[in-house]
Design a protein around this motif. Sequence first.
Motif, PDB file in Angstrom:
ATOM      1  N   LEU A 165      30.031  -9.393   1.544  1.00 54.70           N
ATOM      2  CA  LEU A 165      30.058  -8.890   2.917  1.00 54.70           C
ATOM      3  C   LEU A 165      28.808  -9.299   3.682  1.00 54.70           C
ATOM      4  O   LEU A 165      28.878  -9.692   4.848  1.00 54.70           O
ATOM      5  CB  LEU A 165      30.212  -7.366   2.913  1.00 54.70           C
ATOM      6  N   GLU A 166      27.643  -9.200   3.027  1.00 54.56           N
ATOM      7  CA  GLU A 166      26.383  -9.516   3.721  1.00 54.56           C
ATOM      8  C   GLU A 166      26.309 -10.979   4.165  1.00 54.56           C
ATOM      9  O   GLU A 166      25.609 -11.309   5.128  1.00 54.56           O
ATOM     10  CB  GLU A 166      25.171  -9.168   2.849  1.00 54.56           C
ATOM     11  N   VAL A 169      29.258 -11.460   7.309  1.00 53.60           N
ATOM     12  CA  VAL A 169      28.918 -10.945   8.641  1.00 53.60           C
ATOM     13  C   VAL A 169      27.871 -11.796   9.350  1.00 53.60           C
ATOM     14  O   VAL A 169      27.570 -11.545  10.519  1.00 53.60           O
ATOM     15  CB  VAL A 169      28.460  -9.474   8.576  1.00 53.60           C
ATOM     16  N   ARG A 176      32.183  -6.419  10.311  1.00 53.11           N
ATOM     17  CA  ARG A 176      32.542  -5.740   9.065  1.00 53.11           C
ATOM     18  C   ARG A 176      34.058  -5.644   8.885  1.00 53.11           C
ATOM     19  O   ARG A 176      34.565  -5.767   7.771  1.00 53.11           O
ATOM     20  CB  ARG A 176      31.919  -4.342   9.022  1.00 53.11           C
ATOM     21  N   LYS A 177      34.785  -5.420   9.983  1.00 56.82           N
ATOM     22  CA  LYS A 177      36.238  -5.305   9.869  1.00 56.82           C
ATOM     23  C   LYS A 177      36.829  -6.599   9.315  1.00 56.82           C
ATOM     24  O   LYS A 177      37.592  -6.583   8.340  1.00 56.82           O
ATOM     25  CB  LYS A 177      36.862  -4.986  11.225  1.00 56.82           C
ATOM     26  N   ASN A 180      35.820  -7.203   5.665  1.00 61.60           N
ATOM     27  CA  ASN A 180      36.541  -6.379   4.701  1.00 61.60           C
ATOM     28  C   ASN A 180      37.980  -6.842   4.514  1.00 61.60           C
ATOM     29  O   ASN A 180      38.538  -6.741   3.419  1.00 61.60           O
ATOM     30  CB  ASN A 180      36.504  -4.912   5.127  1.00 61.60           C
ATOM     31  N   GLY A 191      37.614  -2.903   0.168  1.00 60.76           N
ATOM     32  CA  GLY A 191      36.972  -2.712   1.459  1.00 60.76           C
ATOM     33  C   GLY A 191      37.854  -1.897   2.378  1.00 60.76           C
ATOM     34  O   GLY A 191      39.083  -1.895   2.236  1.00 60.76           O
ATOM     35  N   VAL A 214      31.511   1.838  11.736  1.00 61.19           N
ATOM     36  CA  VAL A 214      30.672   1.836  10.537  1.00 61.19           C
ATOM     37  C   VAL A 214      30.590   3.237   9.938  1.00 61.19           C
ATOM     38  O   VAL A 214      30.666   3.422   8.721  1.00 61.19           O
ATOM     39  CB  VAL A 214      29.264   1.300  10.862  1.00 61.19           C
ATOM     40  N   GLU A 217      33.957   4.088   8.385  1.00 58.86           N
ATOM     41  CA  GLU A 217      34.071   3.403   7.092  1.00 58.86           C
ATOM     42  C   GLU A 217      33.316   4.156   6.009  1.00 58.86           C
ATOM     43  O   GLU A 217      33.827   4.359   4.898  1.00 58.86           O
ATOM     44  CB  GLU A 217      33.523   1.982   7.221  1.00 58.86           C
TER      45      GLU A 217
END
Length: 283
Positions: A165-166, A169, A176-177, A180, A191, A214, A217
């Motif tokens: 993920l890091e 993005v 993030r959406k 995931n 996710g 966020v 989530e």
Amino acid sequence: MTAEADGKTQGGKARAPRGDKAGAARGEKEGAARGGKAGAQPGGAARARRFRDETRTGLVRRARRMNRVLAETYPDAHCELDFGTPFQLLVATVLSAQTTDKRVNLTTPALFAKYPTPEDLAAADPEDVETLLKPTGFFRAKTKSVMGLSVALRDRFGGEVPGRLEDLVTLPGVGRKTANVVLGNAFDVPGITVDTHFGRLVNRFGWTAEDDPVKVEKEIGEMFPRKDWTMLSHRLIWHGRRICHARRPACGACPLAKDCPSYGTGPVDAEAAGKLVKPGPFS
């Protein structure tokens, strides 16, 4: 710390989500309209008290019970974007903003036939890409994003979509959406996808009072085992598209009615509600 244990440390009471008061008020009104028999049907004073006085442990149990019902209702729930590779899913997800999955699925075959790899799309003529993406809306911004992320994949990740993920993005147009969605469906990394449907439903269900994706989530993630996150996202999105609509949810046809504090937002009559159900598929 589990969600149940966390509830105990907070004195056993859950924060009252925003949808609860409205749902409770509707419940009382519906109960009176049925002759005042609270609890005989989803509605009434007993129903209102149930959600108003819900503990954190009770909330988590209710949420997990609702997820089990959704699993029975939508056994085939899946990502409704068509893709064959992580790169295709990444691009399709970026293109899905402000349009439907169906429209994206009609658009991407020509795009991927002409530009099958990040290297191909990175070197494309922007005007040609804009022409291909025009049906999806906001095509200039989307062209900039998909070409930009293709350049980043080519130059920084060896032409491969990263599985973290890091890293995802950091790509243009990827939040993030989107990250995931790609992680859960292309890499089997759990996710939570907080899209419009997901955010609307978790508020209606009283699972959270948060609006920030966020924070949503994080809160929802604490209520469910990590292994369930991806399928939970699919089920809520499917339910939001088919029954729990934004303007007129089909409450009278909803399998979650007894556990939903917002029951009554839409028609509760089975026949009227049945006409609002959209069976799909949406791909």
